[in-house]
Design an enzyme around this catalytic site. Structure first.
Site, PDB file in Angstrom:
ATOM      1  N   SER A   1       0.855  -1.501  -0.074  1.00 50.28           N
ATOM      2  CA  SER A   1       0.062  -0.016  -0.277  1.00 50.28           C
ATOM      3  C   SER A   1       0.827   1.279  -0.131  1.00 50.28           C
ATOM      4  O   SER A   1       1.573   2.358  -1.159  1.00 50.28           O
ATOM      5  CB  SER A   1      -0.546   0.203   0.923  1.00 50.28           C
TER       6      SER A   1
ATOM      7  N   ASP B   1       9.858   4.376 -10.547  1.00 46.68           N
ATOM      8  CA  ASP B   1       9.666   5.067 -11.609  1.00 46.68           C
ATOM      9  C   ASP B   1      10.144   6.488 -12.584  1.00 46.68           C
ATOM     10  O   ASP B   1      10.947   6.507 -13.355  1.00 46.68           O
ATOM     11  CB  ASP B   1       8.105   5.636 -11.773  1.00 46.68           C
TER      12      ASP B   1
ATOM     13  N   LYS C   1      -1.224  -4.186  -3.507  1.00 50.36           N
ATOM     14  CA  LYS C   1      -2.409  -3.428  -2.940  1.00 50.36           C
ATOM     15  C   LYS C   1      -2.235  -2.333  -3.900  1.00 50.36           C
ATOM     16  O   LYS C   1      -1.446  -1.005  -2.861  1.00 50.36           O
ATOM     17  CB  LYS C   1      -2.748  -3.124  -1.248  1.00 50.36           C
TER      18      LYS C   1
END
Length: 451
Positions: A292, A303, A317
């Site tokens: 999460s 990224d 999640k």
């Protein structure tokens, strides 16, 4: 006031009033009234004819919870007490044992013991099943009931009966409850010049704690050569803190976006200038217990190529739960959106794949089922990027959200291996050792390149 939370036994969700849905059709109204009449008939029959007297409030609450839990593993109902307890948890202090748990197959499964709490000191491990509390079988309790029973006044004791893989007999432990003050960030120096930062969960002060801890380590070392950010077994927590922590290591760009059922529901959270390490190399440690909010941080740094992610695949999640108060009686945790990393990928039921896969060291191969991930949970949402499934429509409108404006939090804790990440690198913490070696290599290469 809005509050969003992300976590699998204990936090991403948002506290807000949802936008109105499209008005139902006339035929839809008829079907709804027919279903409600069916519920009323069953409810009345149970009240009149069940073999023992029943409590109307409990019947209604259980019916609501059944409706929500049938949607996905992270939607549920909290009565007034459970809602209050959740708010206490967010502050990071409560009386209890220090366990992150999730309901699994009618039992309570340990996700992870919290560092330096009665449960951790007693040797409870991730993957253990709690089968009884003070002799009362767990199979007859809801998750909320079990958690309530484990909490209590500091100094009082409770007997916990565990089932552990590989152990032929149940394990009985007597634990003394304590005030659980969850320090969400801990840190120390590794190899004199590497800052080791461990985030156990994302609470209200996590970003501030991280910044303060980093400053102390920098002052202690004089000069730092790298950072290890340990997110292993971190079940999640407050979304605004996940954004703030990511912002600490990024100069610019998107951190995360959330996309709901309607195109206009998209929100984007962006970084601001002011990266605290001044560009030092970073290694992020993850494993199957990284879930999460912690996946948001790992995904954002990955990224943006700001860090090397090392370890094993995270939990996966990728959904957001909104905490919606109802009638002053409690609140419901409802899945209302998916979140996406800066590159636009959903990690729902997939997780974050590390840049460098490093399994934890084991003396011998232990058989048995693999650790559960989000995709293994009954009723888990599908990943919208899965080509086998219809992808969710890309929203056209956006709302630019600056970090820290909304208090958002994650869903319940996620399963993961128990590691002692608060201690210095040990021979058995193979993942941390490899992270330190990687940073040492980067530092050597950089110094030679300058020369």
């Amino acid at each position: 006031m809005r509050r969003v939370f992300l976590a699998a036994g204990a936090a991403l969700f948002v506290l807000l009033e949802p936008a109105g849905a499209a008005p139902p059709t006339q035929s839809g109204n008829a079907d709804t009234f027919k279903a409600l009449n069916l519920f009323a008939e069953v409810f009345d029959r149970v009240r009149q004819d069940y073999v023992e007297p029943v409590n109307d409030q409990e019947l209604v609450e259980n019916a609501i919870n059944g409706m929500l839990t049938s949607l996905d593993p992270h939607s549920s109902y909290m009565n007034a007490k459970a809602y209050k307890d959740m708010q206490v948890d967010t502050h990071g202090e409560f009386g209890g044992l220090g366990l992150e748990v999730v309901q699994d197959q009618g039992l309570v499964k340990v996700v992870s013991p919290i560092d330096d709490t009665p449960s951790a000191k007693a040797g409870i491990k991730a993957g253990d099943y709690i089968v009884a509390l003070d002799g009362d079988p767990i199979v007859n309790m809801s998750l909320n009931e079990a958690v309530e029973k484990m909490r209590g006044a500091p100094g009082t004791t409770i007997k916990i009966t565990l089932r552990r893989e590989g152990e032929p007999k149940p394990i009985d432990l007597t634990l003394t409850r304590a005030i659980i003050k969850v320090a969400s960030v801990r840190g120390h120096l590794e190899r004199d010049t590497i800052a080791y930062l461990r985030i156990s969960s994302f609470k209200e002060q996590t970003a501030t704690e991280l910044e303060d801890t980093y400053k102390k380590l920098k002052a202690q070392a004089g000069k730092l050569t790298g950072v290890v950010l340990d997110l292993r077994n971190d079940p999640g927590g407050l979304l605004d803190q996940a954004v703030a922590v990511s912002d600490d290591f990024l100069e610019r760009g998107e951190i995360v976006s959330t996309r709901g059922r309607r195109p206009e529901d998209v929100q984007r959270y962006n970084a601001h200038p002011g990266e605290i390490t001044n560009g030092l190399p970073i290694v992020v440690l993850i494993n199957g217990g990284t879930a999460s909010a912690s996946e948001i941080v790992a995904g954002a740094l990955q990224d943006h190529h700001r860090a090397v992610v090392l370890g094993t695949r995270s939990f996966g999640k990728g959904s957001v739960q909104t905490i919606i108060p109802v009638l002053g009686q409690g609140a419901m945790r409802l899945t209302t959106a998916r979140y996406f990393t800066p590159s636009g990928r959903s990690i729902q039921a997939k997780g974050i794949e590390p840049d460098i896969v490093v399994e934890p060291a084991k003396i011998e191969k232990i058989g048995g089922p693999e650790r559960l991930h989000e995709a293994d949970l009954k009723g888990a949402l599908k990943n919208p990027d899965d080509p086998a499934k219809p992808a969710a429509a890309k929203p056209s409108a956006t709302k630019d959200q600056s970090a820290g404006k909304d208090k958002d939090q994650e869903a319940p804790p996620m399963p993961g291996d128990v590691i002692d990440p608060s201690a210095s690198a040990k021979a058995d913490d193979y993942q941390l050792s490899r992270a330190l070696d990687l940073l040492k290599g980067v530092a050597l290469f950089s110094s030679r390149a300058v020369d």
